[in-house]
Motif scaffolding. Structure first.
Motif, PDB file in Angstrom:
ATOM      1  N   SER A 143       0.776  -1.237   0.000  1.00 22.05           N
ATOM      2  CA  SER A 143       0.000   0.000   0.000  1.00 22.05           C
ATOM      3  C   SER A 143       0.811   1.293   0.000  1.00 22.05           C
ATOM      4  CB  SER A 143      -0.980   0.012   1.176  1.00 22.05           C
ATOM      5  OG  SER A 143      -0.299   0.019   2.411  1.00 22.05           O
ATOM      6  N   PRO A 144       2.012   1.359   0.585  1.00 20.16           N
ATOM      7  CA  PRO A 144       2.715   2.652   0.522  1.00 20.16           C
ATOM      8  C   PRO A 144       2.930   3.161  -0.901  1.00 20.16           C
ATOM      9  CG  PRO A 144       3.722   1.251   2.175  1.00 20.16           C
ATOM     10  CD  PRO A 144       2.729   0.403   1.444  1.00 20.16           C
ATOM     11  N   GLY A 145       3.127   2.254  -1.855  1.00 16.23           N
ATOM     12  CA  GLY A 145       3.361   2.684  -3.226  1.00 16.23           C
ATOM     13  C   GLY A 145       2.268   2.274  -4.188  1.00 16.23           C
ATOM     14  N   LEU A 146       1.251   1.580  -3.690  1.00 15.83           N
ATOM     15  CA  LEU A 146       0.210   1.054  -4.576  1.00 15.83           C
ATOM     16  C   LEU A 146      -0.704   2.171  -5.057  1.00 15.83           C
ATOM     17  CD1 LEU A 146      -0.855  -1.661  -5.709  1.00 15.83           C
ATOM     18  CD2 LEU A 146      -2.414  -1.736  -3.746  1.00 15.83           C
ATOM     19  N   LEU A 175     -12.162  -8.583  -4.245  1.00 17.56           N
ATOM     20  CA  LEU A 175     -11.380  -7.406  -3.873  1.00 17.56           C
ATOM     21  C   LEU A 175     -12.170  -6.394  -3.049  1.00 17.56           C
ATOM     22  CD1 LEU A 175      -9.266  -6.337  -6.983  1.00 17.56           C
ATOM     23  CD2 LEU A 175      -8.462  -6.464  -4.630  1.00 17.56           C
ATOM     24  N   LEU A 176     -13.433  -6.214  -3.359  1.00 20.14           N
ATOM     25  CA  LEU A 176     -14.189  -5.118  -2.755  1.00 20.14           C
ATOM     26  C   LEU A 176     -14.186  -5.164  -1.225  1.00 20.14           C
ATOM     27  CD1 LEU A 176     -17.212  -4.774  -5.225  1.00 20.14           C
ATOM     28  CD2 LEU A 176     -15.065  -3.484  -5.181  1.00 20.14           C
ATOM     29  N   PRO A 177     -14.522  -6.280  -0.593  1.00 17.25           N
ATOM     30  CA  PRO A 177     -14.476  -6.283   0.881  1.00 17.25           C
ATOM     31  C   PRO A 177     -13.065  -6.130   1.436  1.00 17.25           C
ATOM     32  CG  PRO A 177     -14.945  -8.489   0.037  1.00 17.25           C
ATOM     33  CD  PRO A 177     -15.049  -7.547  -1.121  1.00 17.25           C
ATOM     34  N   VAL A 178     -12.070  -6.615   0.710  1.00 24.49           N
ATOM     35  CA  VAL A 178     -10.679  -6.452   1.157  1.00 24.49           C
ATOM     36  C   VAL A 178     -10.309  -4.975   1.176  1.00 24.49           C
ATOM     37  CG1 VAL A 178      -8.264  -6.890   0.549  1.00 24.49           C
ATOM     38  CG2 VAL A 178      -9.934  -8.730   0.391  1.00 24.49           C
ATOM     39  N   LEU A 179     -10.667  -4.258   0.117  1.00 26.81           N
ATOM     40  CA  LEU A 179     -10.355  -2.835   0.046  1.00 26.81           C
ATOM     41  C   LEU A 179     -11.124  -2.045   1.103  1.00 26.81           C
ATOM     42  CD1 LEU A 179     -10.346  -2.380  -3.837  1.00 26.81           C
ATOM     43  CD2 LEU A 179      -8.366  -2.513  -2.323  1.00 26.81           C
ATOM     44  N   ALA A 180     -12.380  -2.423   1.327  1.00 28.88           N
ATOM     45  CA  ALA A 180     -13.183  -1.730   2.349  1.00 28.88           C
ATOM     46  C   ALA A 180     -12.594  -1.951   3.734  1.00 28.88           C
ATOM     47  CB  ALA A 180     -14.625  -2.224   2.295  1.00 28.88           C
ATOM     48  N   ASP A 181     -12.226  -3.195   4.030  1.00 31.81           N
ATOM     49  CA  ASP A 181     -11.646  -3.487   5.344  1.00 31.81           C
ATOM     50  C   ASP A 181     -10.293  -2.813   5.525  1.00 31.81           C
ATOM     51  OD1 ASP A 181     -13.833  -5.034   5.910  1.00 31.81           O
ATOM     52  OD2 ASP A 181     -12.845  -6.955   5.551  1.00 31.81           O
ATOM     53  N   ALA A 182      -9.590  -2.576   4.406  1.00 34.16           N
ATOM     54  CA  ALA A 182      -8.261  -1.973   4.478  1.00 34.16           C
ATOM     55  C   ALA A 182      -8.316  -0.463   4.685  1.00 34.16           C
ATOM     56  CB  ALA A 182      -7.472  -2.282   3.209  1.00 34.16           C
ATOM     57  N   GLY A 183      -9.518   0.120   4.599  1.00 34.51           N
ATOM     58  CA  GLY A 183      -9.628   1.541   4.895  1.00 34.51           C
ATOM     59  C   GLY A 183      -9.999   2.432   3.738  1.00 34.51           C
ATOM     60  N   TRP A 184     -10.268   1.860   2.556  1.00 35.65           N
ATOM     61  CA  TRP A 184     -10.747   2.673   1.441  1.00 35.65           C
ATOM     62  C   TRP A 184     -12.269   2.751   1.464  1.00 35.65           C
ATOM     63  CZ3 TRP A 184      -6.237  -0.268   0.153  1.00 35.65           C
ATOM     64  CH2 TRP A 184      -5.151   0.511  -0.284  1.00 35.65           C
ATOM     65  N   GLN A 222      -4.009   6.276   0.720  1.00 37.47           N
ATOM     66  CA  GLN A 222      -3.888   7.193  -0.387  1.00 37.47           C
ATOM     67  C   GLN A 222      -4.929   6.841  -1.457  1.00 37.47           C
ATOM     68  OE1 GLN A 222      -1.929   4.617   0.074  1.00 37.47           O
ATOM     69  NE2 GLN A 222      -1.881   3.541  -1.885  1.00 37.47           N
ATOM     70  N   GLU A 223      -5.114   7.756  -2.398  1.00 36.52           N
ATOM     71  CA  GLU A 223      -6.050   7.520  -3.504  1.00 36.52           C
ATOM     72  C   GLU A 223      -5.678   6.238  -4.251  1.00 36.52           C
ATOM     73  OE1 GLU A 223      -7.354  10.856  -6.229  1.00 36.52           O
ATOM     74  OE2 GLU A 223      -6.117   9.688  -7.620  1.00 36.52           O
TER      75      GLU A 223
END
Length: 261
Positions: free
Chosen positions: A170-173, A187-196, A220-221
């Motif tokens: 995530s720092p550079g993703l 992917l969607l629940p993973v991204l939501a749980d990760a803070g997006w 980050q965006e």
């Protein structure tokens, strides 16, 4: 699993709680890969991957199969992640490298090479010298499933590995490309749980789909792109052509600030 947690025991490789316990504790991708390749949390997938390795396809009778979970492939500082479905029984399950040794992998690596993100257009075996630039390949399920169809339970058990991998990247993703509807939905629940913050209603998969996930306090965006999976069915019927996949990957490279061919 609940009894193990209640007793304060650390889940072992055969326990369904193994990924959820160990994946978030990995400090590097190398540590994550080492933990992942020892996972035996899904009995059906373990039995299938090992049966395939024992029986083997006629063309590969003289080869020793990997027959373990297949880790992600690509540099630790990748700004683009490409998320597929699961390793192929006689592809990644044989070679031990994501998207390597089958038709789908050859199609994907040809597209990546065209864009300038892969050093060569083929994916024969793990020692063939292939390298990636700025992109990492991974999947929601890391073991080859029967008929290429993981169950929802297997997807959910394996989710912790994908979440940890994206967190370490995530720092550079900057961009995630989902290959196919399964990868998109996983992917969607993973991204939501990760803070997006995901838009509502949840974005719908489609080839060429492009979703902007704004920056949050934690993240980050991020751009989420969709592309049809380079399965034999999609490529042989013309549903997915090489220019179509190249177009999505070139867009991903541009959004991530990677020079593209």
């Amino acid at each position: 699993m609940d009894a193990i947690r209640a007793a304060g025991q650390v889940p072992g490789p055969d326990d369904a709680g193994f990924p959820a316990h160990h994946a978030p504790r990995c400090a590097t991708l190398g540590e994550l890969e080492a933990r992942l390749t020892g996972c035996r949390a899904c009995p059906r997938l373990v039995a299938w991957r090992e049966e395939v390795a024992e029986v083997r396809r006629a063309a590969f009778q003289d080869q020793e199969y990997w027959a373990r979970p297949v880790p992600g492939f690509g540099p630790a500082d990748a700004s683009v992640a490409v998320v597929g479905l699961a390793p192929a029984a006689h592809g990644g399950n044989r070679t031990g490298r994501m998207f390597t040794g089958d038709d789908a992998g050859d199609f994907l690596f040809t597209a990546l090479h065209t864009v300038g993100l892969a050093s060569r257009p083929g994916s024969g075996h793990a020692g063939d010298g292939l390298s990636l630039r700025g992109v990492r390949l991974t999947s929601p399920v890391h073991c080859a499933p029967p008929a290429n169809k993981p169950t929802p339970g297997e997807r959910d058990t394996c989710r912790a590995w994908l979440a940890a991998e994206l967190d370490l990247l995530s720092p550079g993703l900057r961009v995630v490309v989902a290959l196919g509807g399964f990868g998109w939905q996983a992917l969607l629940p993973v991204l939501a749980d990760a803070g997006w913050d995901l838009p509502r209603p949840r974005p719908v998969f489609g080839h060429g789909a492009h979703v902007l996930l704004p920056a949050t306090v934690r993240r980050q965006e991020l751009r989420l792109l969709g592309a049809y999976h380079p399965s034999r069915r999609n490529t042989f019927t013309g549903r997915l052509t090489l220019p179509m996949l190249v177009g999505v990957l070139r867009e991903a490279a541009a959004l991530a600030g990677l020079p593209a061919g």
